[in-house]
Write an enzyme that holds these catalytic residues in place. Structure first.
Site, PDB file in Angstrom:
ATOM      1  N   THR A  81      -1.620   4.557   3.526  1.00  0.00           N
ATOM      2  CA  THR A  81      -2.525   5.424   4.287  1.00  0.00           C
ATOM      3  C   THR A  81      -3.797   4.683   4.648  1.00  0.00           C
ATOM      4  O   THR A  81      -4.362   4.888   5.732  1.00  0.00           O
ATOM      5  CB  THR A  81      -2.848   6.694   3.491  1.00  0.00           C
ATOM      6  OG1 THR A  81      -1.627   7.339   3.120  1.00  0.00           O
ATOM      7  CG2 THR A  81      -3.688   7.658   4.316  1.00  0.00           C
ATOM      8  N   GLY A  82      -4.264   3.805   3.778  1.00  0.00           N
ATOM      9  CA  GLY A  82      -5.447   3.013   4.069  1.00  0.00           C
ATOM     10  C   GLY A  82      -5.295   2.177   5.325  1.00  0.00           C
ATOM     11  O   GLY A  82      -6.241   2.016   6.104  1.00  0.00           O
ATOM     12  N   GLU A 125       3.649   0.860  -7.031  1.00  0.00           N
ATOM     13  CA  GLU A 125       2.730   1.755  -7.722  1.00  0.00           C
ATOM     14  C   GLU A 125       3.436   3.092  -7.945  1.00  0.00           C
ATOM     15  O   GLU A 125       3.632   3.869  -7.019  1.00  0.00           O
ATOM     16  CB  GLU A 125       1.454   1.951  -6.904  1.00  0.00           C
ATOM     17  CG  GLU A 125       0.406   2.768  -7.619  1.00  0.00           C
ATOM     18  CD  GLU A 125      -0.881   2.918  -6.816  1.00  0.00           C
ATOM     19  OE1 GLU A 125      -1.959   2.914  -7.420  1.00  0.00           O
ATOM     20  OE2 GLU A 125      -0.783   3.047  -5.568  1.00  0.00           O
ATOM     21  N   GLU A 129     -10.685   2.005  -0.995  1.00  0.00           N
ATOM     22  CA  GLU A 129     -10.297   1.813  -2.396  1.00  0.00           C
ATOM     23  C   GLU A 129      -8.867   2.296  -2.504  1.00  0.00           C
ATOM     24  O   GLU A 129      -8.591   3.490  -2.408  1.00  0.00           O
ATOM     25  CB  GLU A 129     -11.254   2.581  -3.319  1.00  0.00           C
ATOM     26  CG  GLU A 129     -11.180   2.121  -4.773  1.00  0.00           C
ATOM     27  CD  GLU A 129     -10.208   2.948  -5.601  1.00  0.00           C
ATOM     28  OE1 GLU A 129      -9.087   2.447  -5.819  1.00  0.00           O
ATOM     29  OE2 GLU A 129     -10.562   4.064  -6.002  1.00  0.00           O
ATOM     30  N   GLY A 173      -7.259   6.170  -1.513  1.00  0.00           N
ATOM     31  CA  GLY A 173      -5.890   6.675  -1.473  1.00  0.00           C
ATOM     32  C   GLY A 173      -4.907   5.526  -1.509  1.00  0.00           C
ATOM     33  O   GLY A 173      -5.225   4.416  -1.957  1.00  0.00           O
ATOM     34  N   SER A 174      -3.711   5.757  -0.997  1.00  0.00           N
ATOM     35  CA  SER A 174      -2.672   4.736  -1.040  1.00  0.00           C
ATOM     36  C   SER A 174      -2.946   3.620  -0.043  1.00  0.00           C
ATOM     37  O   SER A 174      -3.648   3.808   0.963  1.00  0.00           O
ATOM     38  CB  SER A 174      -1.311   5.365  -0.726  1.00  0.00           C
ATOM     39  OG  SER A 174      -1.222   5.730   0.645  1.00  0.00           O
ATOM     40  N   THR A 175      -2.370   2.462  -0.310  1.00  0.00           N
ATOM     41  CA  THR A 175      -2.520   1.327   0.604  1.00  0.00           C
ATOM     42  C   THR A 175      -1.908   1.645   1.966  1.00  0.00           C
ATOM     43  O   THR A 175      -2.476   1.284   3.012  1.00  0.00           O
ATOM     44  CB  THR A 175      -1.869   0.079  -0.008  1.00  0.00           C
ATOM     45  OG1 THR A 175      -2.593  -0.285  -1.199  1.00  0.00           O
ATOM     46  CG2 THR A 175      -1.899  -1.091   0.960  1.00  0.00           C
ATOM     47  N   CYS A 234      -5.267   4.664 -10.039  1.00  0.00           N
ATOM     48  CA  CYS A 234      -4.999   3.501  -9.194  1.00  0.00           C
ATOM     49  C   CYS A 234      -5.066   2.196  -9.968  1.00  0.00           C
ATOM     50  O   CYS A 234      -4.400   1.221  -9.620  1.00  0.00           O
ATOM     51  CB  CYS A 234      -5.972   3.478  -8.015  1.00  0.00           C
ATOM     52  SG  CYS A 234      -7.707   3.516  -8.509  1.00  0.00           S
ATOM     53  N   LYS A 284     -13.658  15.095   3.698  1.00  0.00           N
ATOM     54  CA  LYS A 284     -12.380  15.810   3.675  1.00  0.00           C
ATOM     55  C   LYS A 284     -11.800  15.712   2.271  1.00  0.00           C
ATOM     56  O   LYS A 284     -11.612  14.627   1.728  1.00  0.00           O
ATOM     57  CB  LYS A 284     -11.370  15.229   4.663  1.00  0.00           C
ATOM     58  CG  LYS A 284     -10.143  16.139   4.839  1.00  0.00           C
ATOM     59  CD  LYS A 284      -8.944  15.427   5.425  1.00  0.00           C
ATOM     60  CE  LYS A 284      -8.102  14.720   4.407  1.00  0.00           C
ATOM     61  NZ  LYS A 284      -7.387  15.632   3.457  1.00  0.00           N
TER      62      LYS A 284
END
Length: 535
Positions: free
Chosen positions: A283-284, A433, A302, A279-281, A336, A226
């Site tokens: 969303t992770g 961030e 990551e 992506g972001s933490t 990042c 995606k």
């Protein structure tokens, strides 16, 4: 890239920037140096001479509309204008793509093909990318806002190098013969894990495509990827080139769409065997939970970072200023691992600050298609406004705004290179961030202090150290709780160097030999041996 550092697009009714809303002549920023680039520099835009050919999903080797018939716009961040309308994927499109990938894995030739044949297809693909690199660089610049020079001279060559690297691994993936107590022959098999779901971000669309697709395919897996909704164009283009190179249908499937729909459907799919996300933490965490609640598929992540860049008292200040500037401002600060906490020893702090401010004021911001431009626009209105909110937060927290702090021009998402001094560890600009061109310069007294402060974060992705003292370098490289330490360099992204984070910066490693383990299962096979001549 190999042996050198990795370097060398909705005009809406936006809320006023922090400096507009707060006024210009009071407080700690009353005498701030204003950024000098004229608005015309970003208003006079080059028209890209590249056609938009691929806008649909690629499923089972064919470009197809979304099941719902929906599309979404992808924008030029230089102006806010629509570039194209892209097929909008949702759960049904993910189902179609996963079904194609499953059939290709269970019944197709890819995992049964000899490793050498897989290698040749990947090499042919890399050659095709090289042939079409001008178009790809233009598409990447148009869709993401990063400079054309960066795309053409750094990212496309690195993309090709990554696939050359992974092609070389094809016939070197094998198991072991293991000695055991007793009359047994024991061997291990390294098998492809199956259908890999992959979700890539918008800040490095091509590079992250390579980081994920390369190791998955060379190991014999099939993929459903995606794209980020902001930057779908180049992934669709290179996926078409992969099929021109001989990739069988269903092995690589590309679905564009939004995270809460297409992304969530992929993360929670019961027939996906492995998931990789960048992506972001925040969303992770969601991705990891969806994977666990479905079929407990393994996940590599990551995620975010707040990397320290430590300038020791013995540093050459001019060199340190330039490297720290690069570490933060590269890719519009949308990286990042950006060196977003610049720690400078107190003895050289004042000199470093003045020279860092001067360097930021000289940074060339403008149309990323123009030669000599160092910084293009931020990716979209959401990121643009987020950065301006953090700048406002820094001002309200009594950090000193040395330069920048505002938008550039009247359209698009250009932000002035911004430098703060007198930054304290508890300020949001030092903790969160920001993902933008905002440099926070902090002062430290000694090595023990800077180690403690550098590690006092939920993140642990990377760090930079600038020193002439080998003992300081050795102490810091071992003490910093991060996945990568760059000493007297930054953003060196060779294909063989593993990348990933400690703590809330992720799980697992990408690139290098370590990335192959993400896409392989290890099977032990044990059989008795009668009357062995040896054990």
């Amino acid at each position: 890239m190999a042996a050198r550092r990795f370097s060398c697009l909705l005009s809406r009714s936006l809320s006023a920037s922090p400096l507009h809303s707060l006024g210009r002549n009071t407080g700690k920023w009353g005498n701030v140096n204003r950024f000098s680039t004229a608005a015309a520099a970003v208003d006079e835009l080059v028209t890209p001479q590249v056609p938009i050919t691929y806008t649909k999903h690629l499923i089972n080797g064919q470009f197809v509309d979304s099941a719902s018939g929906k599309t979404f716009p992808t924008y030029d961040p230089r102006s806010g204008e629509v570039i194209a309308h892209i097929a909008e994927g949702d759960a049904e499109d993910i189902n179609r793509a996963v079904s194609a990938a499953r059939k290709a894995f269970d019944e197709g030739p890819w995992p049964k093909m000899t490793a050498y044949e897989r290698c040749k297809i990947i090499l042919r693909f890399a050659d095709l990318v090289e042939k079409h690199s001008d178009e790809l660089a233009a598409l990447e610049t148009w869709n993401s806002g990063k400079t054309y020079e960066q795309c053409a001279n750094s990212e496309l060559p690195l993309f090709v190098r990554l696939f050359h690297y992974y092609a070389g691994w094809a016939d070197k993936i094998h198991g072991l013969t293991v000695p055991a107590d007793g009359n047994y022959h024991v061997q291990t098999l390294h098998e492809p894990i199956g259908v890999a779901g992959q979700i890539i971000p918008w800040n490095f669309p091509l590079i992250l495509f390579a980081w994920k697709v390369g190791p998955a395919l060379v190991s014999g897996n099939t993929v459903v990827l995606k794209t980020a909704e902001q930057t779908p164009l180049t992934a669709l283009y290179v996926a078409k080139l992969f099929h021109e190179a001989g990739l069988p249908p269903g092995v690589l499937n590309i679905v564009s769409g939004y995270g809460p729909t297409a992304g969530a459907a992929l993360a929670s799919h019961m027939d996906v065997d492995k998931l990789a996300f960048t992506g972001s933490t925040e969303t992770g965490k969601i991705v990891l939970e969806l994977a666990a609640r479905s079929n407990l598929k393994p996940v590599t992540l990551e995620l975010g970072g707040k990397s320290p860049f430590i300038v020791c008292e013995d540093a050459d200040v001019d060199q340190a200023v330039e490297l720290a500037h690069f570490a933060l401002f590269f890719n519009q600060g949308q990286c990042c691992c950006a060196g977003s906490r610049t720690f400078v020893h107190e003895r050289i702090y004042d000199e470093f600050l003045e020279k860092s401010k001067a360097r930021a004021l000289k940074r060339v911001v403008g149309d990323p298609f123009k030669k000599g431009v160092e910084q293009g626009p931020q990716i979209d209105v959401e990121q643009f406004q987020k950065i301006l909110r953090y700048i406002k937060s820094g001002i309200e927290s009594n950090a000193t705004l040395e330069c920048g702090g505002d938008r550039i021009g009247s359209k698009g998402f250009f932000v002035q290179p911004t430098v703060f001094s007198n930054v304290q560890d508890d300020m949001l600009i030092a903790k969160d961030e920001i993902f933008g061109p905002v440099q926070s310069i902090l002062k430290f007294k000694d090595i023990e202090e800077v180690i403690r402060r550098s590690n006092a974060t939920h993140y642990g992705l990377a760090a930079g150290v600038f020193t002439k003292n080998v003992h300081s370098a050795n102490t810091l490289m071992r003490a910093l709780r991060v996945g990568t330490v760059w000493i007297n360099c930054f953003d060196v992204f060779d294909a063989a160097i593993p990348f990933g984070g400690y703590k809330m910066s992720g799980i697992g490693r990408e690139k290098g030999i370590y990335s192959l383990k993400n896409y392989l299962q290890v099977k032990a096979v044990v059989s008795p041996v009668k009357n062995p001549s040896w054990l």
